[in-house]
Design a protein around this motif. Structure first.
Motif, PDB file in Angstrom:
ATOM      1  N   ARG A  37       0.797  -1.227   0.000  1.00  0.00           N
ATOM      2  CA  ARG A  37       0.000   0.000   0.000  1.00  0.00           C
ATOM      3  C   ARG A  37       0.831   1.279   0.000  1.00  0.00           C
ATOM      4  O   ARG A  37       0.278   2.370  -0.123  1.00  0.00           O
ATOM      5  N   ASP A  66      -9.372   4.772   4.326  1.00  0.00           N
ATOM      6  CA  ASP A  66     -10.123   3.513   4.310  1.00  0.00           C
ATOM      7  C   ASP A  66     -10.694   3.265   5.703  1.00  0.00           C
ATOM      8  O   ASP A  66      -9.982   2.837   6.614  1.00  0.00           O
ATOM      9  N   THR A 125     -12.647   1.024   6.718  1.00  0.00           N
ATOM     10  CA  THR A 125     -12.759  -0.376   7.147  1.00  0.00           C
ATOM     11  C   THR A 125     -11.576  -0.790   8.017  1.00  0.00           C
ATOM     12  O   THR A 125     -11.587  -1.875   8.600  1.00  0.00           O
ATOM     13  N   ASP A 165     -12.528  -8.630  -0.710  1.00  0.00           N
ATOM     14  CA  ASP A 165     -12.315  -7.545   0.248  1.00  0.00           C
ATOM     15  C   ASP A 165     -13.158  -6.348  -0.158  1.00  0.00           C
ATOM     16  O   ASP A 165     -13.415  -6.124  -1.350  1.00  0.00           O
ATOM     17  N   GLY A 207      -8.833  -6.427   4.661  1.00  0.00           N
ATOM     18  CA  GLY A 207      -7.609  -5.949   4.028  1.00  0.00           C
ATOM     19  C   GLY A 207      -6.925  -6.967   3.149  1.00  0.00           C
ATOM     20  O   GLY A 207      -5.913  -6.659   2.520  1.00  0.00           O
ATOM     21  N   TYR A 215     -14.053   4.445   1.593  1.00  0.00           N
ATOM     22  CA  TYR A 215     -13.253   5.632   1.909  1.00  0.00           C
ATOM     23  C   TYR A 215     -14.171   6.762   2.353  1.00  0.00           C
ATOM     24  O   TYR A 215     -15.140   7.106   1.668  1.00  0.00           O
ATOM     25  N   ALA A 225     -14.060  -7.638   4.847  1.00  0.00           N
ATOM     26  CA  ALA A 225     -13.367  -6.343   4.899  1.00  0.00           C
ATOM     27  C   ALA A 225     -12.207  -6.435   5.875  1.00  0.00           C
ATOM     28  O   ALA A 225     -12.164  -5.756   6.893  1.00  0.00           O
ATOM     29  N   TYR A 269     -15.763   3.497  -2.943  1.00  0.00           N
ATOM     30  CA  TYR A 269     -15.784   2.118  -2.458  1.00  0.00           C
ATOM     31  C   TYR A 269     -15.026   1.232  -3.444  1.00  0.00           C
ATOM     32  O   TYR A 269     -14.949   1.525  -4.645  1.00  0.00           O
ATOM     33  N   SER A 308      -3.220   6.166   7.352  1.00  0.00           N
ATOM     34  CA  SER A 308      -4.634   6.253   7.698  1.00  0.00           C
ATOM     35  C   SER A 308      -4.863   7.341   8.748  1.00  0.00           C
ATOM     36  O   SER A 308      -5.768   8.185   8.617  1.00  0.00           O
ATOM     37  N   TYR A 318      -1.979   3.883  -0.220  1.00  0.00           N
ATOM     38  CA  TYR A 318      -2.368   4.697   0.929  1.00  0.00           C
ATOM     39  C   TYR A 318      -1.473   5.928   1.038  1.00  0.00           C
ATOM     40  O   TYR A 318      -1.879   6.944   1.599  1.00  0.00           O
ATOM     41  N   GLU A 322     -13.406  -2.123   0.585  1.00  0.00           N
ATOM     42  CA  GLU A 322     -12.850  -0.901   1.166  1.00  0.00           C
ATOM     43  C   GLU A 322     -13.889   0.204   1.008  1.00  0.00           C
ATOM     44  O   GLU A 322     -14.551   0.293  -0.029  1.00  0.00           O
TER      45      GLU A 322
END
Length: 728
Positions: A460, A592, A594, A721, A616, A725, A614, A648, A581, A484, A723
């Motif tokens: 990420r 994210d 989640t 998965d 990762g 946001y 969810a 999403y 994050s 990320y 995600e």
């Protein structure tokens, strides 16, 4: 993939069909846009949009057979899809012949010959495993790839050649007396024509062992002595026949990657970009490679000039000059098993620190030194970020799986510089841009290639060397949605400190300060320049990098107490994905959600666990699967707080390496403030893609629900998965 015939003939003609089918005459029941999926025996799925197919042809083919009746492949026979760094090889045989070349006391020239033999033989079917650079326990990687071996006695190494002599056409005879670069020239020719590169001394050993191969190419009469002249000869006479999917830059007589160069029919060179005439010749080769698809494998006489020269042409370099057995490990074509990401606590007014460990872009480091360093007892006692190469997703996916399997919740894997392979958009040491600072033309295909492999490898964050212009930053933001965050290097070679920035209102780009530090004390000193100003009224963020050659886990763990002493109880050392994050949340940017520890997830009946929807990880081991084979299912997330939801992402079955036919076809995404009244924010029908990534006009929501009404072809719904946001 390739037919077997019970015959002892060395060649035969097999007529497959005389028909040629035009794509316009093919009737397809699939909904448009139709996708043709070719499944190969090694588990790969090759996707082609039907609109892009001009002609499908089956024609007469002439080829050679080995003693087992299998077709012997030439370099241009390999199946090499555009979306793979290396060709698709058949799976390794049940038991590979293995030889420890170090224990056999082979010379450098002999090792080049044996590695070339390995590539020629493994091209057809991987049957040879060679040990060269044994830093790690010798069984580490064969065991990680579930390989069985039959050992060739080190007292009789040429027995290995004799076992496969029928698949060798002859010899390239050369001498390194005038220049060691003849070794690379001979190895290049050998890969093209299924020959062995040998000196007269090696040829004498072959003859002594009962193998008097014909000399097909004799280079000993050549009088050239400079690298420029020898590689110009290669370019003028052989470059047009070489694969232009891969260029191998390797110091002559280093044997390690000659297996993959021989298998692919790639050129082997050792040109120094600091010398203008050699740089011009190297440029002619680099110009023939395709940005966003092809790579340079190996290393250079000098790091920055070499990596930078490839970057000028939109190409990256995968450092690999001591990487062993590429043609074996790439053939174990398994999906990367990405670990679930731990949930994180709520954001507090604390100092959030994170530290990166260097050199993971170098796949020889991943294979050798990292295998030892990763076993240090300090690992798992403090959050640490391990740079690793996303190229391993093709070159050795089981190597990535080895590290994922051993990783703790405090080990976070991130990409080395500057994505898929080492690229250097900006060289801070020499104050120059290798990639244009104002044009996206060559950076864009590199970023697109990077995105694909970040997602395959589960990485990420990218540690960029050294920095990015605004245009280059935007290219990453536009083409790498899996990210990320990015880091850049503050080498303190400019006036004042580099400052962090946010690109396109979502992608944070933060300086490593310090970068390439050689002790925990250095990191402490740099971090304290900010921590001493901490007031506790808002979050603070510090980040740095250590050189793995000086600071492994056992030394880095001291940082925990050192930082706590600076501001007792206020410093949290966290994983890089958590750090970014927190960073975005503190700045009211999308992140994210989640990842939040408070999130509660529920679902319709499942064969696995609701949390897997969810967590990762898109991997099959952590996949949400509906209990009933009715083609329907739902997953609901309660984030315990309201957010402005703006994006999403749903990863379907194919993202885990499963068949594309198992992807969910029809599904909706809804949002709610109270869990009772729902608003549809996304509707998808006839989906065939492995990933659904959708940005929307921000909507305030506490709950998000995914409802599938048409699952995979077997009736089950699979969600790798999810995600979501959101921002405060």
């Amino acid at each position: 993939m390739f037919p077997k015939y019970q015959t002892t003939a060395t060649t035969m003609r097999k007529t497959l069909t005389l028909a040629t089918a035009l794509a316009s005459t093919i009737r397809l029941a699939a909904q448009q846009p139709a996708t043709m999926i070719t499944e190969t025996t090694n588990g790969a799925n090759i996707r082609t949009e039907v609109s892009e197919v001009k002609r499908i042809t089956f024609a007469d083919t002439t080829y050679n057979l080995n003693k087992n009746g299998y077709r012997i492949l030439e370099a241009n026979d390999l199946c090499w899809p555009d979306d793979r760094l290396l060709p698709l090889f058949l799976p390794p045989t049940t038991s590979l012949k293995s030889l420890d070349m170090s224990a056999a006391s082979l010379s450098g020239e002999e090792r080049v010959m044996f590695c070339t033999l390995q590539g020629l033989i493994n091209r057809t079917s991987p049957r040879i495993l060679l040990y060269n650079h044994n830093e790690e326990p010798r069984t580490t990687w064969p065991s990680a790839h579930s390989l069985r071996t039959a050992v060739i006695p080190t007292s009789k190494p040429y027995t290995l050649v004799k076992l496969f002599k029928d698949e060798v056409k002859g010899l390239v005879l050369y001498s390194n007396t005038q220049s060691e670069h003849y070794s690379n020239l001979a190895a290049t020719i050998a890969g093209l024509d299924r020959l062995l590169p040998v000196t007269k001394e090696i040829r004498a050993k072959l003859v002594a062992n009962g193998m008097d191969f014909p000399v097909v190419e004799d280079l000993t009469a050549l009088k050239m002595s400079s690298a420029l002249d020898i590689y110009t000869y290669l370019y003028d006479n052989y470059w047009h026949r070489c694969s232009h999917r891969l260029l191998v830059s390797i110091r002559p007589t280093i044997p390690y990657v000659h297996d993959i160069s021989a298998a692919c029919g790639a050129a082997c060179v050792w040109l120094d970009p600091r010398k203008s005439d050699e740089r011009q010749l190297l440029d002619k080769m680099l110009q023939d490679l395709t940005p966003g698809r092809d790579i340079v494998l190996g290393w250079y006489p000098e790091e920055r000039s070499g990596v930078g020269e490839a970057t000028k042409y939109g190409l990256s370099t995968v450092p690999a000059d001591f990487f062993e057995n590429t043609t074996v490990y790439a053939a174990v074509n398994k999906p990367v098993r990405i670990n679930p990401v731990p949930k994180r606590p709520r954001l507090e007014n604390k100092v959030y620190a994170t530290v990166y460990i260097s050199d993971g872009d170098n796949i020889q480091y991943c294979q050798h030194a990292m295998a030892k360093i990763f076993e240090q007892s300090g690992r798992g006692k403090m959050a640490m970020n391990w740079t690793i190469s996303p190229a391993l997703a093709d070159i050795s996916p089981m190597m990535l799986n080895h590290y994922y399997r051993k990783a703790t919740a405090l080990d976070c894997f991130v990409s080395g510089p500057s994505g898929l392979g080492y690229a250097m958009p900006y060289d801070a040491h020499n104050s120059r841009y290798y990639a244009s600072a104002t044009s996206s033309k060559l950076v864009k295909p590199y970023a697109q290639l990077t995105q694909r492999y970040l997602e395959k490898a589960g990485l990420r964050v990218i540690t960029v060397w050294d920095n990015l212009s605004p245009v280059q930053s935007k290219v990453y933001a536009d083409n790498c949605p899996y990210l990320y965050g990015l880091t850049v290097n503050d080498w303190e070679r400019q006036s004042g400190r580099l400052t962090g920035r946010v690109q396109s209102k979502w992608l944070p780009i933060t300086p490593l300060y310090p970068c390439y530090a050689n002790s925990a004390d250095v990191v402490t000193d740099f971090f304290n320049r900010d921590i001493k100003k901490f007031k506790g009224t808002s979050p603070m963020f510090v980040t740095g990098q250590v050189t793995v050659w000086d600071v492994g886990p056992d030394k880095l763990i001291a940082l925990k107490d050192k930082l706590d002493a600076l501001s007792p109880g206020n410093v949290n050392i966290v994983r890089a994905d958590h750090w970014f994050s927190y960073y975005n949340e503190a700045r009211h940017l999308p992140f994210d959600i989640t990842l939040l520890q408070d999130m509660e997830i529920t679902s319709s009946p499942t064969k696995t666990s609701a949390k897997y929807a969810a967590d990762g990880s898109p991997s099959e081991e952590y996949m949400w699967v509906s209990q009933a084979a009715e083609g329907t299912g739902w997953v609901q997330m309660d984030f315990k707080d309201t957010f402005q939801v703006s994006r999403y992402v749903i990863r379907h079955a194919e993202a885990a390496g499963l068949a594309p036919q198992l992807n969910s076809r029809d599904f909706t995404i809804e949002a709610s403030l109270d869990g009772d009244t729902w608003t549809t924010i996304g509707t998808h029908t006839a989906n065939t893609a492995p990933v659904t990534d959708t940005s929307i006009t921000p909507v305030e929501a506490r709950y998000v629900r995914v409802t599938v009404t048409h699952g995979g072809i077997d009736g089950h719904v699979r969600i790798g998965d999810i995600e979501v946001y959101g921002a405060h």
